[in-house]
Design an enzyme around this catalytic site. Structure first.
Site, PDB file in Angstrom:
ATOM      1  CB  SER A   1      -2.414  -5.649  -2.775  1.00 33.02           C
ATOM      2  OG  SER A   1      -1.277  -6.318  -2.287  1.00 33.02           O
ATOM      3  CB  SER A   2       1.774  -6.429  -6.651  1.00 39.46           C
ATOM      4  OG  SER A   2       1.699  -5.250  -7.407  1.00 39.46           O
TER       5      SER A   2
ATOM      6  CD  GLU B   1       1.097  -8.920   1.760  1.00 34.52           C
ATOM      7  OE1 GLU B   1       0.680  -8.415   0.692  1.00 34.52           O
ATOM      8  OE2 GLU B   1       0.881 -10.107   2.072  1.00 34.52           O
TER       9      GLU B   1
ATOM     10  N   GLY C   1       0.795  -1.225   0.000  1.00 34.05           N
ATOM     11  CA  GLY C   1       0.000   0.000   0.000  1.00 34.05           C
ATOM     12  C   GLY C   1       0.822   1.266   0.000  1.00 34.05           C
TER      13      GLY C   1
END
Length: 1042
Positions: free
Chosen positions: A139-140, A368, A90
């Site tokens: 998000s990738s 993450e 993000g």
């Protein structure tokens, strides 16, 4: 400088919408969570070959610096470059990647379609590889490394590497998250008829997308995104049938997810429920396989032992796992095939001996830490640990080691070294991933036994913590903080098992794409290789115990190793992306969130080492070779003394000299580059002046020689004339017979030699450069020998005629049917093979915006000529291998030439945004269609002779035809298709392949191979569970034309 001042500075700049900040040569980018007017073309033009300190910090400046360094313009020779983009999920890494690619393509504009194709890769990969998560709406869910290959300053190709697609998202999403974007784009962008063709019903029915539909505004956005994806597929070069097969497989994945199982009371086996029968039939049709064979792969496993088949029935849980694994593997291989196809279509087409330079852009998933973290989060955070270690190694370790080795006075700067965490995860044989592979080989191992093994192996490790609870879990202290992982599903995801018979079933699918996907082999890094068939021993199956197959963890470890080798071999540029708050709100800066990121990124230590350290450290030899021009002495020694002499001739301050190399601040490169540029400009001025003097002197000598030669010839001719007069005077007069009076003839224009003889004597003028010579205009008289000729005028005319014939043949065989209108005539804006000058003459008196499309004379393609305000503009139209039409430099592909013209009647053509208004018809008194008369020639006729024209039409012998006659000829024109291209009569297998698209004759279009089976399955599903949302589908399915 301390944390508080750094935080305050970043916050103040962010609130002023100054989102970019330099930390030495490292760019810090704060995500604004909104569109800012920072990326328009005028701003981009400013960041072209500009010094870093002359403009405000910007992402475009990083792209420009990498591009100039790749070309060798920043103090060092040409070197490969890489741009490493890192940050939390993000933080804006994906957008930064798109902006970098955009500016790099703008810098290397080579007037080819390749730049636009490369830019279209991003929206394509975003649709298939990105998804909405709790932390990021886009998000990738994979990592990518884009390698741009350059020859000198022009991009010649691109290669894409992908890492660890999160395939588990296909079958399961947490609360507040969505599946991959492409599923929602398809539901929003496909028309009702197209959904019926692919077998898609209301999105609320599908379990894999959780019944998410979205608001009306989101649906409109998804519809626009779907059109962008389809355009990107066309632009990059995907064939229409490939696109249809790909979407049919995606529809099959969704249908397969709705298949549910229930146990049988008799033998304990499972069966597909009555409600799910239709979904199973639909999935089989969409995959192009038999329903019974697909069902067999789901509910049982068949193995061969000593020539005897053994069938093992699945439990309900095993059947559901088999269903989900098929869906994950199918989607993962589609994604891998897209990446492979992109690499194939964008590969460089240059001589292997030509050396190419490279700029790599690394956009990998951000760090993450969710409420529930699984196997994918462990791999993602491992990748971020590797990037952080690379950053530390490049910024701190290498630099400080060089200071100690060169004995420079230096106070060591402490930094957080994350090497122990990498050892915990990657070490062999006792690293976490090695232990995971070891447990995955045991059929009886469970997630709990795996966690127990970790607890016993890492009991004393300070970076590992035991977590007690009902769910097997463990915690790791990463560089960015503590993350707790749920070990549920670790072994299954690492094994990535596939039902043993499903591979053979899909290889024999009548859908060619699915067959290719499962025939291909998987490399050590997990990359799909469609052109290399996998060699699997008979009966080996796809079990994990097969030694030929690697685990997901092992593949990811190998791919990370290859990635790090690429990054270490290039000169890095760092972009650190930071998010200002966790709520994705624009204009809001959360101090705690910012401070946490500044700490674990080590930005305060980075500022210290960039302020006190020396980021550029060339050896003595490298420095002298690059900057000996500053001494204005060609024979400078490659020694320390020459280096000091060079530096003393400049105004540089703050540099240091070591034992074997020099140490400079990052801005010293730009100062030295400016000094070299100044001398280079002076050298060019000297050369220009000297060459001009030399050419003028040579010209005067040549003129004097030619004048003297002409005078000598004139004197010789005069003497000869006088001699003839004297001879005639001395000869006796004789009677001659009368001479007949010649007939009076029309005056003919004088030849060049006669006209030149009557003119007064002029000094010769050097002729301009000819295409038939290799020498320059000055060489024409600097050298006395004859210029080497590359060919004769006759050869050139023959080549032009051959090109012309090939283009006409291309138009006849591939284009004529597509361009003809319903009345048998060409559109009014289409012209024949006319020249650029002829097109401009036609548009000379036309209004602004008038246009025509003409067939190119030198290549298979078209040229659009547009009447502008002051002059005519000519736009090249390329016909791509997938039969799509693109104006060179535009970012949109069109299915036909008519669609292209219709689109640009409302949307302007770049870069002047000119819209087409009035089509330009034929000129007065003549038509330019004569060369298209060959379209009436039958392919079997001998040679290129024309057929006799129909009765009532004038012969086309080169004379101009009246406009009305040309239109009448075109209206009655009968195009004959070559026999080799004639289509065979439709067979029973092709039943349903022709769909009526409206009134008139049926048109061929690409559809799924088992469309009738899909249609029957949809009817069965709608009959079993009819609802208000199914009224549209019932009408479509009952319609006779479908």
């Amino acid at each position: 400088l301390d944390e508080a001042r750094l935080l305050q500075s970043l916050t103040d700049r962010f609130l002023q919408q100054r989102i970019y900040t330099y930390v030495g040569d490292i760019l810090v980018a704060v995500n604004p969570f909104q569109r800012l007017p920072l990326y328009e073309k005028p701003i981009a033009e400013k960041y072209r070959s500009r010094a870093k300190g002359s403009l405000p910090p910007h992402i475009f400046a990083v792209a420009d610096r990498a591009y100039q360094a790749m070309l060798g313009r920043l103090g060092m020779g040409p070197q490969n470059q890489c741009i490493v983009i890192s940050g939390e999920s993000g933080a804006g890494k994906t957008e930064s990647t798109k902006l970098l690619l955009q500016h790099l393509m703008n810098l290397c504009r080579g007037h080819s379609q390749l730049e636009q194709q490369i830019l279209q890769v991003n929206p394509l990969l975003e649709a298939f590889g990105n998804a909405q998560t709790v932390m990021n709406d886009n998000s990738s869910r994979f990592g990518k490394y884009v390698q741009l290959r350059f020859q000198q300053s022009t991009v010649r190709g691109a290669k894409l590497s992908e890492y660890l697609l999160e395939k588990s998202r296909v079958v399961q999403q947490d609360a507040g998250e969505r599946n991959f974007h492409i599923f929602y784009y398809m539901f929003a962008g496909l028309s009702a008829e197209e959904k019926e063709i692919y077998g898609l019903l209301d999105p609320a029915r599908y379990r894999y997308i959780g019944g998410h539909s979205g608001t009306q505004a989101m649906i409109e956005c998804w519809k626009h995104k779907y059109r962008e994806v389809c355009n990107a597929l066309d632009m990059v070069g995907f064939q229409e049938q490939e696109q249809v097969d790909m979407q049919a497989i995606l529809a099959g994945v969704l249908s397969l997810g709705n298949v549910s199982f229930q146990p049988q009371e008799s033998n304990g086996a499972v069966q597909v429920g009555e409600v799910s029968r239709g979904w199973l039939k639909a999935a089989a049709g969409q995959f192009g396989v038999q329903e019974e064979e697909l069902l067999s792969c789901l509910i049982c496993t068949v193995s061969v032992t000593r020539g005897e088949q053994i069938q093992r029935l699945h439990t309900q849980q095993q059947a559901e796992d088999a269903r989900d694994s098929i869906a994950k593997v199918a989607y993962g291989r589609v994604f891998g095939w897209i990446v492979c196809k992109i690499n194939e279509l964008l590969a460089e087409s240059v001589d292997p001996d030509v050396e190419l330079r490279e700029i790599g852009i690394l956009d990998i998933f951000g760090f993450e830490n969710f409420v529930v973290n699984r196997f994918e989060q462990l791999c993602i955070n491992l990748a971020n640990e590797q990037l952080q270690h690379f950053f530390n190694h490049h910024i701190f370790q290498l630099e400080q080691a060089a200071y100690r080795e060169e004995e420079l006075p230096w106070e060591t700067i402490a930094f957080t070294n994350n090497q122990p965490i990498l050892d915990l995860l990657l070490a062999k044989p006792l690293g976490l991933l090695s232990l995971l592979d070891e447990q995955s080989r045991f059929p009886q191992a469970t997630d709990k036994t795996f966690v127990d093994k970790l607890n016993s192996s890492f009991k004393g490790n300070v970076h590992f913590q035991l977590v007690r609870g009902r769910v097997p879990s463990f915690s790791i202290l990463h560089y960015a903080g503590k993350v707790q992982y749920s070990a549920s599903g670790f072994l299954e995801k690492n094994r990535d098992t596939l039902p043993a018979n499903i591979r053979g079933l899909f290889i024999n699918s009548i859908t060619p794409l699915l067959s290719v996907l499962f025939t291909a082999t998987i490399s050590r890094t997990g990359t799909l290789m469609p052109h290399i068939k996998a060699k699997v021993p008979l009966g080996a199956g796809d079990n994990f115990n097969n030694t030929r197959k690697q685990s997901v963890g092992a593949q990811f470890r190998h791919s990370l190793s290859v990635l790090m080798e690429r990054v270490y071999s290039a000169t890095p540029h760092f972009v650190r992306c930071v998010k200002p708050n966790s709520r994705k709100e624009p204009g809001v800066a959360d101090s705690q969130v910012l401070l946490q990121q500044l700490r674990y990124n080590g930005l305060l230590e980075t500022i210290r080492i960039r302020r006190e350290g020396f980021s550029w450290r060339p050896s003595f030899e490298e420095f002298v070779q690059k900057y000996r021009i500053l001494l204005i002495k060609p024979d400078a020694d490659l020694s320390k003394e020459s280096c000091l002499e060079i530096l003393q001739s400049t105004e540089l301050a703050g540099w240091k000299c070591g034992k074997s190399r020099l140490f400079f601040k990052y801005w010293h490169q730009e100062q030295l580059a400016r000094s070299v540029e100044h001398l280079e400009k002076a050298a060019v001025t000297i050369q220009k002046t000297y060459r001009g003097f030399r050419c003028r002197r040579s010209y005067r000598v040549l003129v004097a020689e030619r004048t003297a030669q002409a005078r000598r010839l004139h004197e010789a001719a005069e003497r000869e004339r006088n001699r003839q007069v004297e001879m005639e005077a001395q000869a006796p007069e004789t009677a001659t017979p009368p001479v007949p009076v010649p007939r009076r003839r029309r005056l003919q224009p004088l030849s060049r030699t006669q006209a030149a003889a009557d003119l007064p004597l002029q000094p010769p003028i050097p002729r301009p450069r000819s295409k038939l010579t290799e020498s320059t205009p000055f060489d024409n008289f600097l050298h006395t020998g004859p210029c080497p000729s590359l060919g004769t005028a006759g050869d050139e005319a023959k080549k032009r005629q051959i090109k012309r014939g090939a283009t006409l043949r291309w138009f006849r065989e591939t284009q004529a049917r597509k361009v003809l209108q319903d009345d048998g005539a060409f559109p009014s804006w289409l012209h024949g093979m006319i020249s650029r000058r002829e097109a401009e003459n036609l548009l000379m008196d036309k209004p602004l915006g008038c246009f025509l499309v003409r067939i190119s004379q030198s290549r298979p393609g078209y040229t659009l000529t547009y009447r502008g305000t002051t002059r005519c503009r000519h736009y090249m139209i390329e016909v791509q291998p997938n039969a799509r039409y693109v104006i060179l430099g535009e970012d949109r592909a069109h299915a036909s030439l008519t669609d292209l013209v219709r689109y640009h009647r409302t949307v302007g053509i770049q870069p002047f945004l000119e819209t087409l208004t009035v089509p330009c018809g034929q000129g007065d008194g003549s038509a330019d269609y004569e060369e298209l008369w060959c379209l009436t020639i039958a392919p079997g006729s001998a040679g290129q002779q024309k057929e006799p024209p129909p009765e009532g039409h004038p012969p086309t012998d080169g004379r101009a035809m009246p406009v009305g006659t040309a239109a009448a000829i075109l209206k009655r024109m009968q195009l004959q298709k070559p026999r080799r291209c004639q289509e065979p009569p439709p067979s029973m297998e092709d039943e349903g392949a022709e769909l009526c698209l409206g009134e008139g004759e049926p048109a061929r279009r690409a559809i799924p191979r088992l469309y009738p089976s899909i249609r029957l399955a949809m009817r069965e599903i709608c009959q079993l569970s009819s609802g208000p949302s199914d009224s549209t589908w019932a009408e479509l399915l009952s319609s006779p034309q479908h």
